[in-house]
Enzyme design. Structure first.
Site, mmCIF file in Angstrom:
data_model
loop_
_atom_site.group_PDB
_atom_site.id
_atom_site.type_symbol
_atom_site.label_atom_id
_atom_site.label_comp_id
_atom_site.label_asym_id
_atom_site.label_seq_id
_atom_site.Cartn_x
_atom_site.Cartn_y
_atom_site.Cartn_z
ATOM 1 N N HIS A 121 34.103 -19.098 -12.063
ATOM 2 C CA HIS A 121 33.603 -20.239 -11.288
ATOM 3 C C HIS A 121 33.975 -21.541 -12.001
ATOM 4 C CE1 HIS A 121 31.214 -23.000 -9.165
ATOM 5 N NE2 HIS A 121 30.292 -23.120 -10.085
ATOM 6 N N ASN B 73 33.736 -29.044 -9.033
ATOM 7 C CA ASN B 73 32.959 -27.830 -8.755
ATOM 8 C C ASN B 73 32.763 -27.700 -7.245
ATOM 9 O OD1 ASN B 73 30.964 -25.884 -8.443
ATOM 10 N ND2 ASN B 73 29.619 -26.696 -10.038
ATOM 11 N N CYS C 110 26.585 -21.086 -6.488
ATOM 12 C CA CYS C 110 27.902 -20.886 -7.097
ATOM 13 C C CYS C 110 28.267 -19.414 -7.245
ATOM 14 C CB CYS C 110 27.968 -21.587 -8.446
ATOM 15 S SG CYS C 110 27.751 -23.351 -8.248
HETATM 16 N N1 ACO Z 1 29.034 -40.815 -16.811
HETATM 17 C C1 ACO Z 1 28.712 -41.381 -17.979
HETATM 18 N N2 ACO Z 1 27.623 -41.044 -18.698
HETATM 19 C C2 ACO Z 1 26.845 -40.050 -18.205
HETATM 20 C C3 ACO Z 1 27.119 -39.413 -16.992
HETATM 21 C C4 ACO Z 1 28.262 -39.843 -16.287
HETATM 22 N N3 ACO Z 1 28.627 -39.280 -15.116
HETATM 23 N N4 ACO Z 1 26.168 -38.480 -16.773
HETATM 24 C C5 ACO Z 1 25.325 -38.536 -17.807
HETATM 25 N N5 ACO Z 1 25.715 -39.498 -18.678
HETATM 26 C C6 ACO Z 1 25.099 -39.866 -19.945
HETATM 27 C C7 ACO Z 1 23.642 -39.490 -20.036
HETATM 28 O O1 ACO Z 1 22.829 -40.472 -19.446
HETATM 29 C C8 ACO Z 1 23.434 -39.373 -21.520
HETATM 30 O O2 ACO Z 1 23.293 -40.663 -22.058
HETATM 31 P P1 ACO Z 1 22.281 -40.946 -23.306
HETATM 32 O O3 ACO Z 1 22.820 -40.127 -24.435
HETATM 33 O O4 ACO Z 1 22.410 -42.409 -23.508
HETATM 34 O O5 ACO Z 1 20.936 -40.482 -22.852
HETATM 35 C C9 ACO Z 1 24.771 -38.827 -22.037
HETATM 36 O O6 ACO Z 1 25.727 -39.134 -20.989
HETATM 37 C C10 ACO Z 1 24.773 -37.351 -22.317
HETATM 38 O O7 ACO Z 1 24.215 -36.645 -21.183
HETATM 39 P P2 ACO Z 1 24.034 -35.083 -21.208
HETATM 40 O O8 ACO Z 1 23.449 -34.667 -19.918
HETATM 41 O O9 ACO Z 1 23.302 -34.698 -22.432
HETATM 42 O O10 ACO Z 1 25.552 -34.598 -21.298
HETATM 43 P P3 ACO Z 1 26.109 -33.164 -21.599
HETATM 44 O O11 ACO Z 1 26.968 -33.233 -22.798
HETATM 45 O O12 ACO Z 1 25.065 -32.108 -21.557
HETATM 46 O O13 ACO Z 1 27.090 -32.922 -20.350
HETATM 47 C C11 ACO Z 1 27.149 -31.756 -18.205
HETATM 48 C C12 ACO Z 1 26.554 -32.919 -19.044
HETATM 49 C C13 ACO Z 1 28.636 -31.989 -18.058
HETATM 50 C C14 ACO Z 1 26.471 -31.763 -16.845
HETATM 51 C C15 ACO Z 1 26.897 -30.392 -18.918
HETATM 52 O O14 ACO Z 1 25.570 -30.312 -19.366
HETATM 53 C C16 ACO Z 1 27.204 -29.202 -18.022
HETATM 54 O O15 ACO Z 1 28.335 -28.906 -17.689
HETATM 55 N N6 ACO Z 1 26.192 -28.435 -17.631
HETATM 56 C C17 ACO Z 1 26.388 -27.243 -16.786
HETATM 57 C C18 ACO Z 1 26.739 -27.561 -15.358
HETATM 58 C C19 ACO Z 1 26.794 -26.276 -14.571
HETATM 59 O O16 ACO Z 1 27.261 -25.246 -15.047
HETATM 60 N N7 ACO Z 1 26.250 -26.251 -13.396
HETATM 61 C C20 ACO Z 1 26.094 -24.944 -12.745
HETATM 62 C C21 ACO Z 1 26.906 -24.800 -11.598
HETATM 63 S S1 ACO Z 1 26.422 -25.816 -10.308
HETATM 64 C C22 ACO Z 1 25.655 -24.859 -9.133
HETATM 65 O O17 ACO Z 1 25.324 -23.754 -9.313
HETATM 66 C C23 ACO Z 1 25.270 -25.552 -7.885
#
Ligand code: ACO
Length: 335
Positions: free
Chosen positions: A262, A292, A117
């Site tokens: 980004h 993304n 990214c």
């Molecule tokens: N739909 C529904 N539920 C989901 C989904 C989905 N797509 N994905 C995960 N869940 C569930 C999980 O199983 C979990 O359930 P549980 O509580 O029963 O265990 C719950 O939702 C919460 O999951 P978390 O992973 O804790 O959710 P979080 O609030 O952390 O959000 C997210 C996830 C959006 C991915 C966030 O952590 C984020 O944005 N992280 C950074 C992403 C990023 O910046 N990536 C870098 C760039 S990418 C690159 O460089 C290639």
């Protein structure tokens, strides 16, 4: 030191495949919901390329638009830089695909960038150095990603797959005597201690053969991400590297006209603006429409802002990204 030359962007272009997949469409493929995706990321829809379409196919479309806007033809380009984390082949890199598609009569070099990214900012720093040193006069820099062919679109992969989309952005970078304009600085960082929190492990050259049926069975070819870990570091590193750039250039955050970040998560970008004590109105996001697109995200934002008039000549722009590796960076540019 007074600058006598600068590296300026003379043309921008973007291309996204025509097929739109809304959050509702994803609900039919996996256990997820429009509400979960919008709440956590700000994404409403993304584009997916058709089978058989690779990142160079998207990239060349964006490149042609950038070249038309810079009023240059294939033989005016001296160097191709291509950034992707979703290459057409394991090797050769996708840069040579562009060299062929461009229709240049010259065997110009094609350099491939692998910084996920942060690829746009890493490539920008290389392109800037190349034109400032006058090694090359004009660089075609393309960032293109086809994530949709590399994500697990079942419930098992939902934590990652709902976030990504396909797209390409391109810029033409030239050396110029307009010293007050152009790319003023690029600050880059990495921390490999986090290389395993966001990755695709296979095919892997650590094994023979580098891809086996067992690896596929174990899902090693799907992206894995510890989302919360990535989020925590992104909201720390992005303000840090933006401040580093502002300090180095003796610029106040209030003097920045537009922040282009980004597009990994709308919440991350809002948190960064909050930490910078800047109003959200001074940032631009399109993650709601494209998800993304990794390295292509910033150049797609840039092109939309240039074409809509959101960026005007003389504007001071601050860009920042954070991604797998970890890699992160910032750049300041006078348009
Ligand atoms: N739909 C529904 N539920 C989901 C989904 C989905 N797509 N994905 C995960 N869940 C569930 C999980 O199983 C979990 O359930 P549980 O509580 O029963 O265990 C719950 O939702 C919460 O999951 P978390 O992973 O804790 O959710 P979080 O609030 O952390 O959000 C997210 C996830 C959006 C991915 C966030 O952590 C984020 O944005 N992280 C950074 C992403 C990023 O910046 N990536 C870098 C760039 S990418 C690159 O460089 C290639």
């Amino acid at each position: 030191m007074t600058r006598t030359r600068s590296a300026i962007i003379t043309g921008t272009g973007m291309y996204v495949p025509p097929d739109i997949y809304t959050n509702k469409d994803l609900e039919k493929m996996m256990e997820t919901s429009d509400e979960w995706i919008q709440d956590r990321s700000g994404i409403r829809e993304r584009r997916y390329a058709k089978d058989g379409v690779g990142c160079a196919d998207l990239g060349i479309e964006a490149a042609r638009l950038a070249m038309a806007r810079a009023k240059v033809g294939p033989d005016d380009i001296d160097l191709i830089i291509f950034s992707t984390l979703t290459p057409d082949y394991y090797f050769p890199g996708s840069g040579v695909f562009i060299q062929e598609k461009l229709g240049s009569s010259k065997p110009i070099p094609a350099l491939d960038i692998r910084n996920q990214c942060s690829g746009f900012l890493y490539g920008l720093s290389v392109a800037r150095a190349m034109v400032l040193s006058e090694q090359y006069k004009r660089v075609l820099f393309i960032c293109a990603e086809v994530h949709s062919h590399a994500i697990n679109l079942s419930t098992a992969g939902r934590d990652v797959s709902v976030l990504f989309g396909d797209g390409a952005g391109a810029v033409i970078i030239e050396g110029s005597k307009e010293a007050e304009r152009g790319i003023i600085s690029v600050h880059l960082h990495s921390d490999g201690a986090h290389k395993d929190v966001l990755k695709i492990e296979a095919p892997s050259i650590k094994h023979w053969p580098m891809m086996t049926a067992k690896m596929i069975e174990e899902g090693m070819h799907w992206p894995k991400m510890e989302g919360r870990h990535v989020y925590k570091h992104a909201v720390k590193r992005m303000p840090e590297v933006v401040n580093e750039a502002l300090t180095a250039n003796k610029i106040d955050a209030d003097d920045i006209d537009l922040f282009l970040f980004h597009q990994a998560n709308l919440r991350i970008n809002e948190a960064v603006m909050q930490q910078m004590e800047q109003p959200l109105s001074k940032s631009y996001n399109n993650i709601d429409r494209y998800g993304n697109c990794s390295s292509a995200s910033i150049p797609i934002c840039l092109d939309e802002c240039v074409r809509s008039g959101r960026i005007k000549k003389g504007d001071l722009i601050c860009m920042s990204s954070f991604g797998a590796g970890f890699t992160w960076g910032s750049a300041i540019m006078r348009w």
